[in-house]
Design a protein around this motif. Sequence first.
Motif, PDB file in Angstrom:
ATOM      1  N   VAL A   1      64.964  -1.155 -17.894  1.00  0.00           N
ATOM      2  CA  VAL A   1      63.665  -0.297 -17.369  1.00  0.00           C
ATOM      3  C   VAL A   1      62.846  -0.120 -17.840  1.00  0.00           C
ATOM      4  O   VAL A   1      63.589   1.401 -18.050  1.00  0.00           O
ATOM      5  CB  VAL A   1      63.187  -0.723 -15.296  1.00  0.00           C
ATOM      6  N   THR A   2      61.277  -0.290 -17.583  1.00  0.00           N
ATOM      7  CA  THR A   2      60.764   0.835 -18.841  1.00  0.00           C
ATOM      8  C   THR A   2      59.845   1.637 -18.008  1.00  0.00           C
ATOM      9  O   THR A   2      60.325   1.441 -16.638  1.00  0.00           O
ATOM     10  CB  THR A   2      59.847  -0.150 -19.918  1.00  0.00           C
TER      11      THR A   2
ATOM     12  N   GLN B   1      59.012  -2.521 -16.135  1.00  0.00           N
ATOM     13  CA  GLN B   1      58.869  -4.229 -17.095  1.00  0.00           C
ATOM     14  C   GLN B   1      60.405  -3.986 -17.151  1.00  0.00           C
ATOM     15  O   GLN B   1      61.567  -3.024 -17.922  1.00  0.00           O
ATOM     16  CB  GLN B   1      58.124  -3.716 -17.902  1.00  0.00           C
ATOM     17  N   TYR B   2      61.282  -4.930 -16.125  1.00  0.00           N
ATOM     18  CA  TYR B   2      62.845  -4.972 -16.104  1.00  0.00           C
ATOM     19  C   TYR B   2      63.313  -6.046 -17.624  1.00  0.00           C
ATOM     20  O   TYR B   2      62.539  -6.972 -17.520  1.00  0.00           O
ATOM     21  CB  TYR B   2      62.870  -5.601 -15.028  1.00  0.00           C
TER      22      TYR B   2
ATOM     23  N   ILE C   1      64.396 -11.610 -13.537  1.00  0.00           N
ATOM     24  CA  ILE C   1      64.208 -10.884 -12.871  1.00  0.00           C
ATOM     25  C   ILE C   1      62.839  -9.587 -12.163  1.00  0.00           C
ATOM     26  O   ILE C   1      62.618  -8.578 -11.184  1.00  0.00           O
ATOM     27  CB  ILE C   1      65.303  -9.398 -13.047  1.00  0.00           C
ATOM     28  N   ASN C   2      61.784 -10.223 -13.308  1.00  0.00           N
ATOM     29  CA  ASN C   2      60.572  -9.865 -13.220  1.00  0.00           C
ATOM     30  C   ASN C   2      59.711 -10.005 -11.629  1.00  0.00           C
ATOM     31  O   ASN C   2      60.166 -12.224 -11.814  1.00  0.00           O
ATOM     32  CB  ASN C   2      59.646 -10.087 -13.816  1.00  0.00           C
TER      33      ASN C   2
ATOM     34  N   PRO D   1      54.569 -14.559 -20.335  1.00  0.00           N
ATOM     35  CA  PRO D   1      53.970 -13.158 -18.811  1.00  0.00           C
ATOM     36  C   PRO D   1      53.340 -12.299 -20.274  1.00  0.00           C
ATOM     37  O   PRO D   1      52.676 -12.741 -21.102  1.00  0.00           O
ATOM     38  CB  PRO D   1      55.643 -12.201 -19.154  1.00  0.00           C
ATOM     39  N   PRO D   2      52.228 -11.589 -19.404  1.00  0.00           N
ATOM     40  CA  PRO D   2      50.863 -10.672 -19.395  1.00  0.00           C
ATOM     41  C   PRO D   2      51.303  -9.787 -20.750  1.00  0.00           C
ATOM     42  O   PRO D   2      52.780  -9.209 -20.884  1.00  0.00           O
ATOM     43  CB  PRO D   2      49.852 -10.678 -18.378  1.00  0.00           C
ATOM     44  N   GLU D   3      50.686  -9.430 -22.280  1.00  0.00           N
ATOM     45  CA  GLU D   3      50.908  -8.178 -22.804  1.00  0.00           C
ATOM     46  C   GLU D   3      51.056  -7.509 -22.345  1.00  0.00           C
ATOM     47  O   GLU D   3      50.565  -6.787 -21.044  1.00  0.00           O
ATOM     48  CB  GLU D   3      49.455  -8.349 -23.745  1.00  0.00           C
ATOM     49  N   PRO D   4      51.671  -6.123 -22.383  1.00  0.00           N
ATOM     50  CA  PRO D   4      52.603  -4.929 -21.484  1.00  0.00           C
ATOM     51  C   PRO D   4      51.463  -3.930 -21.583  1.00  0.00           C
ATOM     52  O   PRO D   4      50.288  -4.423 -22.442  1.00  0.00           O
ATOM     53  CB  PRO D   4      53.370  -4.534 -22.040  1.00  0.00           C
TER      54      PRO D   4
END
Length: 312
Positions: A70-71, A75-76, A89-90, A273-276
């Motif tokens: 995890v960050t 974010q996993y 898992i997100n 997924p969207p950009e972090p």
Amino acid sequence: MKKRLFRTFLAIVSAFLFTVSAVNTTFALSTADAKEPIDPAKDCSLKLTYAIDSQPVAGLEIRIWQIASVTADYQYGMTGSFSGYPIEINGIKAQSEWNEVRDTVSAYIAADKIAPAATLITDQNGIVGFDSLPVGIYYVGDAENEVAGFASYIISVPNLGDDGKWIYDVDAFPKPGTKPEPQVGEMKIVKLWRDASQTDKRPDSISVDILRNGELYKSVTLTAENDWAYTWETDGEYTWTAVERDVPEGYKVSVQSTDANTIQITNTLTSDPPEPPQTGDSTGIYFWIMLMALSGIVLVVLSGRRRKAYEG
């Protein structure tokens, strides 16, 4: 007039900061009430106490696997021996979805003989303590533990406290459940597709390994011609599960038992997924905040001038 401008400034800035905060928790695991980011570099510990009717269960072998990292912004990602498995898992919101993750991970651990990160035996007080654990999500237990009524489960380390702060030294008390019913009669594997009927994205066939007591029993091929299903007979002496091999690109996989005699394998088509969110230099964010605020002020001033001109 000054009060009006100040309220406008606060409204614009608050709305923008709310948007930024929402982005930060897009992939959160029960992090909606977090008051601080996770420290991914921090060592954690996990203390587990096993008891039945308040009586400690000593001599129980407990195994743990780290399945995800995890960050700081929640974010996993699957990690280590699990990094190659397309398991989602997100964005999970329900306990039933975590149960699917548990069952899927359990099946692949058995099928691919994935070694645990650590193994300990409960002491006379029914306690085991795992130290120096990396931040992440863990799968705890195995089929042997279910003999004592303790099913396997997923746990996040750290856990979120009631005050919104992260607890890096986690204490947990697994609850014994009911032992699974014997699987007798016709067993069935059913393949489901969650892809909005985009059949052009599906492969012509998939390969499934059927596991009997954790060992390979048979490999079968599922296609549209056999309705993506397979059946066989069992006499109740074995436990069964299954795993999909070579999951098609763009899909995530999950395995769950919908009842004692049906194993459901689901492929879900995923989107990018969207950009972090950016977690480094925030100069750009402050620039846009000020620009939006100034724009709001200009609109208010122009509105006031137009009103005076009309009244004149």
